[in-house]
Structure formats: C-alpha cells, structure tokens
Design an enzyme around this catalytic site. Structure first.
Site, PDB file in Angstrom:
ATOM      1  N   SER A 185      36.365 -13.142   9.910  1.00 35.13           N
ATOM      2  CA  SER A 185      36.653 -13.933  11.161  1.00 35.13           C
ATOM      3  C   SER A 185      37.680 -14.817  11.152  1.00 35.13           C
ATOM      4  O   SER A 185      38.195 -15.411  12.084  1.00 35.13           O
ATOM      5  CB  SER A 185      35.479 -14.561  11.695  1.00 35.13           C
ATOM      6  N   HIS A 213      33.907  -8.160  13.495  1.00 31.71           N
ATOM      7  CA  HIS A 213      35.248  -8.336  14.020  1.00 31.71           C
ATOM      8  C   HIS A 213      36.009  -7.036  14.190  1.00 31.71           C
ATOM      9  O   HIS A 213      37.269  -6.921  14.371  1.00 31.71           O
ATOM     10  CB  HIS A 213      36.064  -9.377  13.345  1.00 31.71           C
ATOM     11  N   LYS A 244      32.308  -9.173  21.044  1.00 30.10           N
ATOM     12  CA  LYS A 244      33.783  -9.232  20.643  1.00 30.10           C
ATOM     13  C   LYS A 244      34.248  -7.850  21.458  1.00 30.10           C
ATOM     14  O   LYS A 244      34.584  -7.984  22.673  1.00 30.10           O
ATOM     15  CB  LYS A 244      33.800  -9.359  19.176  1.00 30.10           C
TER      16      LYS A 244
HETATM   17  N1  PMP Z   1      29.310 -11.908  12.131  1.00 27.80           N
HETATM   18  C1  PMP Z   1      30.539 -12.452  12.092  1.00 27.80           C
HETATM   19  C2  PMP Z   1      31.453 -12.165  10.828  1.00 27.80           C
HETATM   20  C3  PMP Z   1      30.942 -13.167  13.077  1.00 27.80           C
HETATM   21  O1  PMP Z   1      32.235 -13.630  12.956  1.00 27.80           O
HETATM   22  C4  PMP Z   1      30.099 -13.517  14.020  1.00 27.80           C
HETATM   23  C5  PMP Z   1      30.698 -14.496  15.076  1.00 27.80           C
HETATM   24  N2  PMP Z   1      31.750 -14.993  15.243  1.00 27.80           N
HETATM   25  C6  PMP Z   1      28.856 -13.154  14.019  1.00 27.80           C
HETATM   26  C7  PMP Z   1      28.412 -12.236  12.903  1.00 27.80           C
HETATM   27  C8  PMP Z   1      27.864 -13.548  15.136  1.00 27.80           C
HETATM   28  O2  PMP Z   1      28.164 -12.822  16.278  1.00 27.80           O
HETATM   29  P1  PMP Z   1      27.567 -13.521  17.857  1.00 27.80           P
HETATM   30  O3  PMP Z   1      28.702 -14.484  18.137  1.00 27.80           O
HETATM   31  O4  PMP Z   1      27.804 -12.135  18.505  1.00 27.80           O
HETATM   32  O5  PMP Z   1      26.277 -13.885  17.700  1.00 27.80           O
END
Ligand code: PMP
Length: 400
Positions: A185, A213, A244
């Site tokens: 991310s 992602h 996302k």
């Molecule tokens: N896993 C990863 C690698 C993320 O980057 C994120 C959110 N940035 C999440 C899980 C969590 O997802 P959510 O924002 O939908 O709760």
C-alpha cells in the site's frame, strides 16, 4: 497522571504539523464532484490519492443497485452475521466472490481491516507460527497480536529470507502461516508470489495473500497478483477489500480449504460486529459485475499509471517502484514531505502524506494513487502542477 500523558510527544508533533501546513490527517472533502474531483478548502481539487482504482464510486449501475437495496431492505442490518445480520444479499455476495476467485468458500467482513483480523485469528492460535513480510499493513500486525501465535517478520519481498527463517523452525510439526500482500500500500511494489509459493511448499507452510490493493488491478480478470503470476491454486487463503477497486466498504476472505467455514463460528471480528449494510452488499455486487464486464477499466488504469510514472520521472522525481497504480515519492524528512504535500494541495492536487508510524522503515512519502477515471486532461494537469512545485519539492527532498 493524566490519561493522555503518554501522547504528549505525539500531540506536540501534531501541533507542529497543524501550524506548518494544516492537518494532513483530517482533510475534509466538502463536496464530491466525481471519483477524481472534490471541493477541498472551498477549492476544486483533483483527487490523486484515493485508492479508487477503477473509479467506480459514482458508477450509475452501482448507485442504482445500492439505492434500490436501501429502499427494499432498509438502511442497515442492525446485527451481526451470527444473529440477525445475515441477509440473502450477503449470501449471494459470498457466492459471487467465491465464484469470481474460483475458490470453494468466501466470507464477507464489514471492513478489509476486519477481514485480516478475522482471517488471521480464525486460522492461527497460540501454538502456531505466523511469518509476515516486514512491510505488512497494520491490520496484519494487529491480527497477529490477536492470535497469540509466535510472529516472525521476514525481510520485505524477500523469499530467500523467508526460506531461511522457516528452515530455523525446529518443531517441524508446528503450523506455519506465511502472510504477504499482492501490491504493497505504501510503495506500490508487488510481491513475488510465485517465489513465495515455492518456499512455502518446501516447508509445508500455508500461504495467505492480502490482495487489498491488487484486486481489480492485477491479473487478466483482476483477481490480483496471484492471478498475474499464475499461482492462485497455491494460495491457501486470499483476503481483500471492497473499499478500493470496488468503491464501497467491506472485505472478504476466500479459500478452497474444506473447513474454511469454521471461521464463521470461531472468528470474533466476523461474529461480533454488524454485517455490511444492504446498500453496501448491493453496490459491491454491481461493482464486481463492472469489474468482470469492463476489462477496459483495468487497461485504462495501467495506461494512466504508466503515463503518470513516466511523467513524474521525467520531471526528476524518484519513484519507489516500477509503474504501478500506487506511486510513492520519497521525501527527505517530515518537514519536507509536509511542505510538498501542502504546496500540491494549494495547487489543487490532493495526494496522501505518509509518515511514520504509518510507513515502513520510518520513511516520509508523498503517496499518490491513479484511477481509471482520471482523464488525459487531469493527468496533464497533475503533471503540470507537480512540475510547478518540482524545484521546491526536489530541493527540500535533496536537502536531507
Ligand atoms: N490490507 C491492506 C494491504 C490495506 O492497505 C488496507 C487499507 N489500506 C486494508 C487491508 C484494510 O482495508 P479497509 O480499508 O477496507 O478496511
């Protein structure tokens, strides 16, 4: 002693940020205009840091389905999946996710964060070992804590380091779960999943991949980096998010393991929270259809990613990974990053400021993300604005 005493240092740091540049962690989208534009501080701003990879947040089909679900099923489920919160729409969504991924079972969680918590705590316990990439998302670190398992970190994207650490485990009978992400991310780099598959097979470990992602982004059908690398069948557990590419909220976990449904009665982040709203379930299903039926969205996303990547490099910026829908620019320190972030916002471009503890190895980043919905004109404008602030940004970055 005051209960907030432990945060004095952090509060002082936050106050300094506020004084220098406003609050980068409390930016308010006063009005949304489209997936790629909003009014911020009263000004029309191009959104270049929102994870809206396929630009589906304003898709007419998703909006229609979502609105119809509110009218027909109400605004919320008012309960958890194990009580009154399982609707047909959740079951249908799980069937569709499982079908899309070609996995036997899929579970839907209320957020992607909870999908990681719930999957990890459902799979691993105090007698087990979890091996995680050092750059893992907070939800993976937090999920590991909940399990009580022994947690071993291996070097980022380094299958050889994982191999070494697995080899050191003396009790060969212990359950070992390896956790990696598809696209990371912060830096936007991809995991060499096929190599991780080789390593986990050699050591009889299980592999879990968080495609948060990369779902909608990588692979011919958008199923993620494991699809792109042709190793989906060797991934034991796949996790992802609806927040996302699919433009909604919620998360999923899927597996071919015949006992995966056990998570429904052992995983507390699944059991003890309200289920996704009917509108969410409906818009996610509609977005999945878009993802399946409109592969041109993914083509466009990658074209945009390559154009932006090339454009920024031509301006002299050093990007942290090869072309990717996430583009991270490393800044020398927090002041430089904050100054650059503010300049861009003043020029009508919103990006994410990413600083420790939210980043690996204490780095400070301008984190940008591209959308299939960015028009050519918007990309030109983004590059023009980065060009205008380049001398200033690059000077402050070099100063470190
Ligand atoms: N896993 C990863 C690698 C993320 O980057 C994120 C959110 N940035 C999440 C899980 C969590 O997802 P959510 O924002 O939908 O709760």
């Amino acid at each position: 002693m005051d209960i907030f005493e432990k945060y004095r240092g952090l509060i002082a740091r936050h106050d300094r940020m506020l004084e220098a540049a406003g609050d980068p962690f409390n930016v308010c989208m006063e009005r949304l205009i489209s997936p790629t534009e909003a009014i911020i501080d009263g000004k029309r701003t191009i959104l270049f840091g929102t994870n809206n990879y396929l630009g589906l947040t304003f898709d007419p089909h998703c909006i229609e389905q979502s609105a119809a679900a509110v009218r027909e099923q109400g605004t919320g489920t008012t309960g958890s999946r194990i009580a009154n919160g399982t609707y047909k729409s959740h079951r249908d969504l799980e069937t569709e996710i499982a079908g899309y991924l070609g996995k036997r079972t899929a579970l839907v969680f209320s957020t992607g964060y909870q999908a990681n918590l719930g999957t990890l705590v459902g799979l691993a316990g105090p007698d087990d070992i979890i091996l995680i990439d050092a750059d893992s998302h907070a939800s993976i670190y937090d999920g590991c804590k909940l399990t009580g398992a022994t947690v071993i970190r291996f070097r980022h994207n380094n299958p050889a380091d994982l191999d070494k650490r697995l080899a050191r485990i003396e009790n060969k009978e212990q359950v070992k779960l390896v956790v990696v992400e598809g696209i990371y991310s912060m830096f936007g780099d991809m995991a060499p999943i096929a190599e991780f598959v080789d390593v986990k097979k050699r050591h009889g470990a299980f592999l879990m991949v968080d495609e948060a992602h990369s779902f909608g982004v990588s692979g011919d059908h958008g199923r993620g980096v494991a699809e792109a690398e042709g190793v989906e069948a060797d991934v034991d557990f796949v996790v992802g998010t609806f927040s996302k590419s699919l433009g909604a909220i919620g998360g999923y976990a899927a597996s071919d393991h015949p006992d995966f449904d056990t998570l429904r009665f052992v995983s507390r982040p699944y059991m003890f929270t309200a289920s996704p709203s009917p509108a969410t379930a409906a818009s996610v299903r509609a977005a999945l259809e878009c993802m399946r039926d409109r592969p041109e969205l993914r083509t466009r996303l990658w074209e945009n990613a390559r154009r932006i990547h090339q454009g920024l490099e031509a301006l002299g910026f050093e990007t942290c990974s090869p072309a990717s829908p996430i583009i991270a620019l490393r800044m020398s320190d927090e002041v430089a990053a904050l100054t650059a972030w503010r300049r861009l916002l003043d020029h009508g471009i919103y990006v994410n400021l990413a600083v420790p503890p939210g980043t690996p190895n204490g780095v400070c980043l301008l984190r940008c993300s591209v959308s299939a919905a960015h028009s050519n004109a918007q990309i030109d404008e983004i590059l023009r604005r980065f060009g205008e602030v380049a001398s200033e940004i690059l000077t402050v970055a070099d100063a470190g």
